[in-house]
Scaffold this active site. Structure first.
Site, PDB file in Angstrom:
ATOM      1  N   LYS A  53       0.844  -1.205   0.000  1.00 18.52           N
ATOM      2  CA  LYS A  53       0.000   0.000   0.000  1.00 18.52           C
ATOM      3  C   LYS A  53       0.877   1.252   0.000  1.00 18.52           C
ATOM      4  O   LYS A  53       0.572   2.237  -0.679  1.00 18.52           O
ATOM      5  CB  LYS A  53      -0.935  -0.019   1.219  1.00 18.52           C
ATOM      6  CG  LYS A  53      -2.058  -1.038   1.074  1.00 18.52           C
ATOM      7  CD  LYS A  53      -2.781  -1.333   2.363  1.00 18.52           C
ATOM      8  CE  LYS A  53      -3.714  -2.536   2.187  1.00 18.52           C
ATOM      9  NZ  LYS A  53      -4.316  -3.020   3.422  1.00 18.52           N
ATOM     10  N   GLN A  97      -4.402  -2.047   9.749  1.00 17.81           N
ATOM     11  CA  GLN A  97      -4.194  -3.356   9.134  1.00 17.81           C
ATOM     12  C   GLN A  97      -4.706  -4.465  10.061  1.00 17.81           C
ATOM     13  O   GLN A  97      -4.327  -4.532  11.230  1.00 17.81           O
ATOM     14  CB  GLN A  97      -2.705  -3.556   8.808  1.00 17.81           C
ATOM     15  CG  GLN A  97      -2.402  -4.819   8.053  1.00 17.81           C
ATOM     16  CD  GLN A  97      -3.069  -4.875   6.676  1.00 17.81           C
ATOM     17  OE1 GLN A  97      -3.017  -3.926   5.910  1.00 17.81           O
ATOM     18  NE2 GLN A  97      -3.726  -5.989   6.370  1.00 17.81           N
ATOM     19  N   ASP A 120     -10.900   2.476   4.174  1.00 18.13           N
ATOM     20  CA  ASP A 120     -11.152   1.040   4.010  1.00 18.13           C
ATOM     21  C   ASP A 120     -12.659   0.755   3.989  1.00 18.13           C
ATOM     22  O   ASP A 120     -13.082  -0.355   3.669  1.00 18.13           O
ATOM     23  CB  ASP A 120     -10.536   0.259   5.181  1.00 18.13           C
ATOM     24  CG  ASP A 120      -9.346  -0.584   4.741  1.00 18.13           C
ATOM     25  OD1 ASP A 120      -9.200  -0.813   3.525  1.00 18.13           O
ATOM     26  OD2 ASP A 120      -8.576  -1.015   5.629  1.00 18.13           O
TER      27      ASP A 120
END
Ligand code: NDP
Length: 291
Positions: A53, A97, A120
Protein backbone atom coordinates in the site's frame (compact mmCIF):
# COMPACT_ATOMS: atom_id res chain seq x y z
CA UNK A 1 -12.39 -18.58 -25.60
CA UNK A 2 -11.95 -17.14 -22.13
CA UNK A 3 -10.82 -13.53 -21.87
CA UNK A 4 -8.84 -12.23 -18.93
CA UNK A 5 -10.20 -9.67 -16.51
CA UNK A 6 -6.68 -8.34 -16.15
CA UNK A 7 -6.61 -6.55 -12.82
CA UNK A 8 -2.91 -5.82 -13.04
CA UNK A 9 -3.18 -3.93 -16.33
CA UNK A 10 -6.33 -2.10 -15.24
CA UNK A 11 -4.72 -1.14 -11.93
CA UNK A 12 -1.76 0.39 -13.80
CA UNK A 13 -4.13 2.41 -15.96
CA UNK A 14 -6.18 3.69 -13.01
CA UNK A 15 -3.01 4.50 -11.04
CA UNK A 16 -1.87 6.61 -13.99
CA UNK A 17 -5.22 8.45 -13.93
CA UNK A 18 -4.88 9.07 -10.19
CA UNK A 19 -1.27 10.22 -10.57
CA UNK A 20 -2.32 12.69 -13.30
CA UNK A 21 -5.01 14.14 -11.07
CA UNK A 22 -2.60 14.43 -8.14
CA UNK A 23 -0.04 16.16 -10.38
CA UNK A 24 -2.67 18.64 -11.53
CA UNK A 25 -3.83 19.38 -8.02
CA UNK A 26 -0.35 19.79 -6.55
CA UNK A 27 0.58 22.06 -9.50
CA UNK A 28 -2.32 24.25 -8.36
CA UNK A 29 -0.71 24.38 -4.90
CA UNK A 30 -3.06 21.89 -3.25
CA UNK A 31 -1.68 19.40 -0.72
CA UNK A 32 -1.10 15.86 -2.01
CA UNK A 33 -3.36 13.13 -0.56
CA UNK A 34 -1.94 11.52 2.58
CA UNK A 35 -2.71 7.86 3.32
CA UNK A 36 -1.55 6.47 6.66
CA UNK A 37 -1.49 2.90 7.91
CA UNK A 38 -1.50 1.51 11.42
CA UNK A 39 0.40 -1.72 11.86
CA UNK A 40 0.32 -3.57 15.16
CA UNK A 41 2.69 -6.49 15.79
CA UNK A 42 4.98 -8.23 13.34
CA UNK A 43 2.72 -10.51 11.28
CA UNK A 44 4.54 -11.16 7.98
CA UNK A 45 1.49 -11.00 5.72
CA UNK A 46 0.32 -7.73 7.33
CA UNK A 47 3.76 -6.20 6.81
CA UNK A 48 3.68 -7.22 3.14
CA UNK A 49 0.21 -5.73 2.64
CA UNK A 50 1.17 -2.45 4.30
CA UNK A 51 4.40 -2.26 2.27
CA UNK A 52 2.47 -2.73 -0.98
CA UNK A 53 0.00 0.00 0.00
CA UNK A 54 2.92 2.32 0.80
CA UNK A 55 4.55 1.54 -2.55
CA UNK A 56 1.31 2.18 -4.46
CA UNK A 57 0.83 5.48 -2.58
CA UNK A 58 4.26 6.69 -3.66
CA UNK A 59 3.66 5.62 -7.25
CA UNK A 60 0.69 7.98 -7.53
CA UNK A 61 2.31 10.89 -5.69
CA UNK A 62 0.57 10.48 -2.32
CA UNK A 63 2.24 11.09 0.99
CA UNK A 64 2.22 7.90 3.01
CA UNK A 65 3.12 7.08 6.57
CA UNK A 66 3.09 3.94 8.67
CA UNK A 67 2.47 3.99 12.42
CA UNK A 68 3.96 0.84 13.93
CA UNK A 69 3.07 -0.51 17.37
CA UNK A 70 4.35 -3.58 19.21
CA UNK A 71 2.27 -6.77 19.47
CA UNK A 72 1.57 -6.14 23.18
CA UNK A 73 -0.13 -2.77 22.54
CA UNK A 74 -3.33 -2.43 24.57
CA UNK A 75 -6.72 -1.43 23.18
CA UNK A 76 -6.52 1.88 25.11
CA UNK A 77 -3.13 2.69 23.59
CA UNK A 78 -4.39 1.93 20.11
CA UNK A 79 -7.52 4.02 20.69
CA UNK A 80 -5.24 6.94 21.64
CA UNK A 81 -3.37 6.48 18.36
CA UNK A 82 -6.68 6.44 16.46
CA UNK A 83 -7.73 9.67 18.18
CA UNK A 84 -4.47 11.28 17.10
CA UNK A 85 -4.97 10.20 13.47
CA UNK A 86 -8.60 11.37 13.49
CA UNK A 87 -7.49 14.82 14.61
CA UNK A 88 -4.43 15.24 12.36
CA UNK A 89 -5.57 17.61 9.58
CA UNK A 90 -2.68 16.52 7.34
CA UNK A 91 -3.95 12.93 7.10
CA UNK A 92 -6.82 12.40 4.65
CA UNK A 93 -7.39 8.73 5.30
CA UNK A 94 -5.90 5.78 7.12
CA UNK A 95 -6.26 2.06 7.46
CA UNK A 96 -5.77 -0.17 10.46
CA UNK A 97 -4.19 -3.36 9.13
CA UNK A 98 -6.11 -6.45 10.30
CA UNK A 99 -5.90 -8.84 12.03
CA UNK A 100 -5.09 -7.14 15.35
CA UNK A 101 -3.58 -8.99 18.32
CA UNK A 102 -6.07 -10.95 20.45
CA UNK A 103 -6.16 -8.48 23.36
CA UNK A 104 -7.66 -5.80 21.07
CA UNK A 105 -11.31 -5.84 20.01
CA UNK A 106 -11.23 -5.12 16.28
CA UNK A 107 -14.73 -3.69 16.07
CA UNK A 108 -13.98 -1.21 18.90
CA UNK A 109 -10.99 0.03 16.94
CA UNK A 110 -12.75 0.14 13.58
CA UNK A 111 -15.66 2.10 14.97
CA UNK A 112 -13.29 4.63 16.55
CA UNK A 113 -12.01 5.56 13.08
CA UNK A 114 -13.51 8.81 11.85
CA UNK A 115 -15.95 7.84 9.03
CA UNK A 116 -14.48 10.73 7.01
CA UNK A 117 -11.03 9.08 7.14
CA UNK A 118 -12.22 5.48 6.91
CA UNK A 119 -10.83 4.79 3.42
CA UNK A 120 -11.15 1.04 4.01
CA UNK A 121 -14.93 1.57 4.40
CA UNK A 122 -15.10 -0.75 7.41
CA UNK A 123 -16.87 1.48 9.97
CA UNK A 124 -20.54 0.83 10.74
CA UNK A 125 -21.31 4.34 9.48
CA UNK A 126 -19.78 3.75 6.04
CA UNK A 127 -21.32 0.29 5.72
CA UNK A 128 -24.73 1.79 6.64
CA UNK A 129 -24.30 4.63 4.15
CA UNK A 130 -23.32 2.15 1.45
CA UNK A 131 -26.42 0.02 2.06
CA UNK A 132 -28.61 3.14 1.88
CA UNK A 133 -26.88 4.13 -1.40
CA UNK A 134 -25.61 7.31 0.26
CA UNK A 135 -22.19 8.77 -0.42
CA UNK A 136 -19.79 6.42 1.40
CA UNK A 137 -16.32 4.98 1.39
CA UNK A 138 -16.96 1.51 -0.01
CA UNK A 139 -14.55 -1.17 1.15
CA UNK A 140 -11.69 -1.79 -1.19
CA UNK A 141 -12.17 -5.36 -2.45
CA UNK A 142 -15.89 -5.10 -3.33
CA UNK A 143 -15.24 -1.71 -4.91
CA UNK A 144 -12.36 -3.23 -6.92
CA UNK A 145 -14.60 -6.04 -8.19
CA UNK A 146 -17.21 -3.50 -9.31
CA UNK A 147 -14.52 -1.42 -11.05
CA UNK A 148 -13.22 -4.51 -12.84
CA UNK A 149 -16.70 -5.44 -14.14
CA UNK A 150 -17.52 -1.86 -15.11
CA UNK A 151 -14.24 -1.03 -16.87
CA UNK A 152 -14.29 -4.27 -18.85
CA UNK A 153 -17.85 -3.49 -19.94
CA UNK A 154 -19.29 -6.69 -18.50
CA UNK A 155 -23.05 -6.64 -18.92
CA UNK A 156 -24.69 -6.91 -15.50
CA UNK A 157 -28.27 -5.70 -15.94
CA UNK A 158 -30.72 -8.52 -15.20
CA UNK A 159 -27.91 -11.07 -14.92
CA UNK A 160 -27.90 -13.68 -12.21
CA UNK A 161 -24.90 -13.04 -10.00
CA UNK A 162 -24.02 -15.74 -7.48
CA UNK A 163 -21.67 -14.67 -4.68
CA UNK A 164 -20.10 -17.49 -2.67
CA UNK A 165 -18.97 -16.26 0.76
CA UNK A 166 -20.72 -13.71 3.01
CA UNK A 167 -17.87 -12.02 4.88
CA UNK A 168 -18.30 -8.40 5.94
CA UNK A 169 -15.32 -7.32 3.86
CA UNK A 170 -16.05 -9.10 0.56
CA UNK A 171 -19.14 -11.25 -0.03
CA UNK A 172 -21.85 -9.28 1.74
CA UNK A 173 -20.89 -5.82 0.40
CA UNK A 174 -20.27 -7.00 -3.17
CA UNK A 175 -23.67 -8.76 -3.17
CA UNK A 176 -25.25 -5.50 -2.05
CA UNK A 177 -23.42 -3.35 -4.60
CA UNK A 178 -24.24 -5.57 -7.57
CA UNK A 179 -27.93 -5.74 -6.68
CA UNK A 180 -28.17 -1.94 -6.77
CA UNK A 181 -29.46 0.34 -9.52
CA UNK A 182 -26.68 0.77 -12.04
CA UNK A 183 -25.51 -2.84 -11.86
CA UNK A 184 -29.04 -4.30 -11.59
CA UNK A 185 -28.01 -7.92 -11.06
CA UNK A 186 -30.28 -10.47 -9.44
CA UNK A 187 -28.04 -11.69 -6.64
CA UNK A 188 -27.89 -14.96 -4.73
CA UNK A 189 -25.57 -14.94 -1.70
CA UNK A 190 -24.25 -18.37 -0.65
CA UNK A 191 -22.35 -19.48 2.45
CA UNK A 192 -21.26 -22.58 4.30
CA UNK A 193 -24.84 -23.57 5.19
CA UNK A 194 -26.12 -23.27 1.60
CA UNK A 195 -27.61 -26.51 0.33
CA UNK A 196 -26.92 -27.79 -3.18
CA UNK A 197 -24.26 -25.15 -3.77
CA UNK A 198 -23.21 -26.53 -7.16
CA UNK A 199 -26.78 -26.35 -8.43
CA UNK A 200 -26.86 -22.65 -7.56
CA UNK A 201 -23.40 -21.75 -8.86
CA UNK A 202 -24.26 -23.48 -12.16
CA UNK A 203 -27.03 -20.89 -12.62
CA UNK A 204 -24.62 -17.97 -12.33
CA UNK A 205 -24.06 -15.63 -15.26
CA UNK A 206 -21.55 -13.91 -12.99
CA UNK A 207 -19.88 -16.03 -10.31
CA UNK A 208 -17.96 -14.29 -7.54
CA UNK A 209 -16.04 -16.59 -5.21
CA UNK A 210 -14.68 -15.44 -1.82
CA UNK A 211 -14.62 -18.43 0.50
CA UNK A 212 -10.97 -18.83 1.43
CA UNK A 213 -10.67 -22.48 0.30
CA UNK A 214 -8.01 -23.31 -2.30
CA UNK A 215 -9.40 -24.45 -5.68
CA UNK A 216 -12.80 -25.21 -4.16
CA UNK A 217 -14.80 -24.31 -7.27
CA UNK A 218 -14.47 -26.96 -9.98
CA UNK A 219 -15.66 -27.15 -13.59
CA UNK A 220 -18.87 -29.01 -12.75
CA UNK A 221 -19.98 -26.01 -10.64
CA UNK A 222 -19.76 -23.45 -13.43
CA UNK A 223 -22.07 -22.64 -16.35
CA UNK A 224 -20.68 -22.43 -19.88
CA UNK A 225 -19.98 -18.77 -20.72
CA UNK A 226 -20.01 -17.51 -17.12
CA UNK A 227 -18.05 -14.46 -15.96
CA UNK A 228 -15.82 -15.62 -13.12
CA UNK A 229 -14.32 -13.47 -10.37
CA UNK A 230 -11.98 -15.33 -8.01
CA UNK A 231 -11.20 -13.33 -4.87
CA UNK A 232 -9.31 -16.09 -3.02
CA UNK A 233 -5.60 -15.84 -2.35
CA UNK A 234 -3.59 -18.79 -1.01
CA UNK A 235 0.15 -19.33 -0.82
CA UNK A 236 1.02 -22.95 -1.37
CA UNK A 237 4.51 -24.49 -1.21
CA UNK A 238 6.11 -25.00 -4.63
CA UNK A 239 9.72 -26.15 -4.93
CA UNK A 240 9.83 -25.23 -8.60
CA UNK A 241 9.52 -21.54 -7.72
CA UNK A 242 12.40 -19.39 -6.55
CA UNK A 243 10.21 -18.01 -3.74
CA UNK A 244 9.31 -21.56 -2.64
CA UNK A 245 5.58 -20.93 -3.10
CA UNK A 246 2.93 -20.03 -5.64
CA UNK A 247 -0.35 -18.22 -5.33
CA UNK A 248 -3.65 -19.90 -6.13
CA UNK A 249 -7.29 -18.87 -5.72
CA UNK A 250 -10.59 -20.35 -4.58
CA UNK A 251 -11.23 -21.63 -8.12
CA UNK A 252 -9.54 -24.48 -9.96
CA UNK A 253 -8.65 -22.33 -12.97
CA UNK A 254 -6.94 -25.15 -14.86
CA UNK A 255 -10.32 -26.78 -15.47
CA UNK A 256 -12.81 -23.94 -14.99
CA UNK A 257 -11.44 -21.14 -17.19
CA UNK A 258 -12.09 -22.93 -20.49
CA UNK A 259 -15.83 -22.85 -19.68
CA UNK A 260 -15.89 -19.12 -18.93
CA UNK A 261 -16.31 -16.05 -21.12
CA UNK A 262 -14.24 -13.94 -18.70
CA UNK A 263 -12.08 -14.88 -15.72
CA UNK A 264 -9.83 -13.12 -13.22
CA UNK A 265 -6.34 -14.59 -12.98
CA UNK A 266 -4.86 -15.31 -9.54
CA UNK A 267 -2.63 -13.47 -8.88
CA UNK A 268 -3.24 -10.33 -10.93
CA UNK A 269 -7.04 -10.21 -10.89
CA UNK A 270 -8.90 -8.77 -7.93
CA UNK A 271 -5.84 -8.10 -5.73
CA UNK A 272 -4.37 -5.12 -7.66
CA UNK A 273 -7.81 -3.48 -7.84
CA UNK A 274 -8.16 -3.71 -4.06
CA UNK A 275 -5.16 -1.44 -3.56
CA UNK A 276 -6.30 0.90 -6.33
CA UNK A 277 -9.69 1.30 -4.62
CA UNK A 278 -7.93 2.37 -1.45
CA UNK A 279 -6.05 5.01 -3.44
CA UNK A 280 -9.30 6.18 -5.07
CA UNK A 281 -10.94 6.51 -1.66
CA UNK A 282 -7.96 8.47 -0.32
CA UNK A 283 -8.03 10.86 -3.28
CA UNK A 284 -11.76 11.33 -2.69
CA UNK A 285 -11.13 12.15 0.99
CA UNK A 286 -8.37 14.60 0.03
CA UNK A 287 -10.66 16.36 -2.47
CA UNK A 288 -13.32 16.77 0.22
CA UNK A 289 -10.74 18.20 2.63
CA UNK A 290 -8.91 20.46 0.21
CA UNK A 291 -10.84 22.28 -2.46
P1 NDP B 1 -13.93 -15.29 5.36
O1 NDP B 1 -13.22 -16.50 5.89
O2 NDP B 1 -14.17 -14.12 6.24
O3 NDP B 1 -15.34 -15.75 4.77
C1 NDP B 1 -15.47 -16.92 4.02
C2 NDP B 1 -16.91 -17.10 3.60
O4 NDP B 1 -16.99 -18.27 2.80
C3 NDP B 1 -17.87 -17.28 4.76
O5 NDP B 1 -19.04 -16.52 4.54
C4 NDP B 1 -18.19 -18.78 4.75
O6 NDP B 1 -19.49 -19.09 5.17
C5 NDP B 1 -18.04 -19.08 3.27
N1 NDP B 1 -17.70 -20.49 3.07
C6 NDP B 1 -16.71 -21.20 3.65
N2 NDP B 1 -16.72 -22.47 3.24
C7 NDP B 1 -17.75 -22.58 2.37
C8 NDP B 1 -18.30 -23.64 1.62
N3 NDP B 1 -17.80 -24.87 1.67
N4 NDP B 1 -19.37 -23.39 0.83
C9 NDP B 1 -19.90 -22.15 0.76
N5 NDP B 1 -19.42 -21.09 1.46
C10 NDP B 1 -18.38 -21.32 2.26
O7 NDP B 1 -13.13 -14.89 4.04
P2 NDP B 1 -12.90 -13.47 3.29
O8 NDP B 1 -14.15 -13.03 2.63
O9 NDP B 1 -12.18 -12.54 4.18
O10 NDP B 1 -11.84 -13.94 2.17
C11 NDP B 1 -12.13 -14.93 1.23
C12 NDP B 1 -10.89 -15.19 0.38
O11 NDP B 1 -10.58 -13.98 -0.32
C13 NDP B 1 -9.64 -15.54 1.15
O12 NDP B 1 -8.87 -16.44 0.37
C14 NDP B 1 -8.89 -14.23 1.28
O13 NDP B 1 -7.50 -14.40 1.41
C15 NDP B 1 -9.23 -13.58 -0.02
N6 NDP B 1 -9.21 -12.11 -0.02
C16 NDP B 1 -8.62 -11.51 -1.09
C17 NDP B 1 -8.61 -10.14 -1.20
C18 NDP B 1 -8.02 -9.52 -2.42
O14 NDP B 1 -7.68 -8.36 -2.40
N7 NDP B 1 -7.89 -10.27 -3.51
C19 NDP B 1 -9.15 -9.29 -0.15
C20 NDP B 1 -9.83 -10.01 0.90
C21 NDP B 1 -9.84 -11.39 0.95
P3 NDP B 1 -20.04 -18.84 6.69
O15 NDP B 1 -20.32 -17.37 6.77
O16 NDP B 1 -21.26 -19.66 6.75
O17 NDP B 1 -18.93 -19.28 7.60
Amino acid sequence: MVQLLDGKALALQIKEEIANEVRQRTAEGLRAPHLAAVLVGDDGASQTYVASKEKASHEVGFTSSVYRYPANTTEEQLLDAIKFLNEDPEIDGYIVQLPLPKQINEQHIIDAISPDKDVDGFTSINVGRMILSEDAFVSATPMGICTLLKRYGIETQGKHCVVVGRSNIVGTPVANLLSRKGFDCTVTLCHSKTQNLAEITRQADILIVAIGKPEFITADMVKEGAVLVDVGIHRIPDDTKKSGYRIIGDVKHSEVDSKCSWSTPVPGGVGPLTIVSLLQNTLKANKKNIR
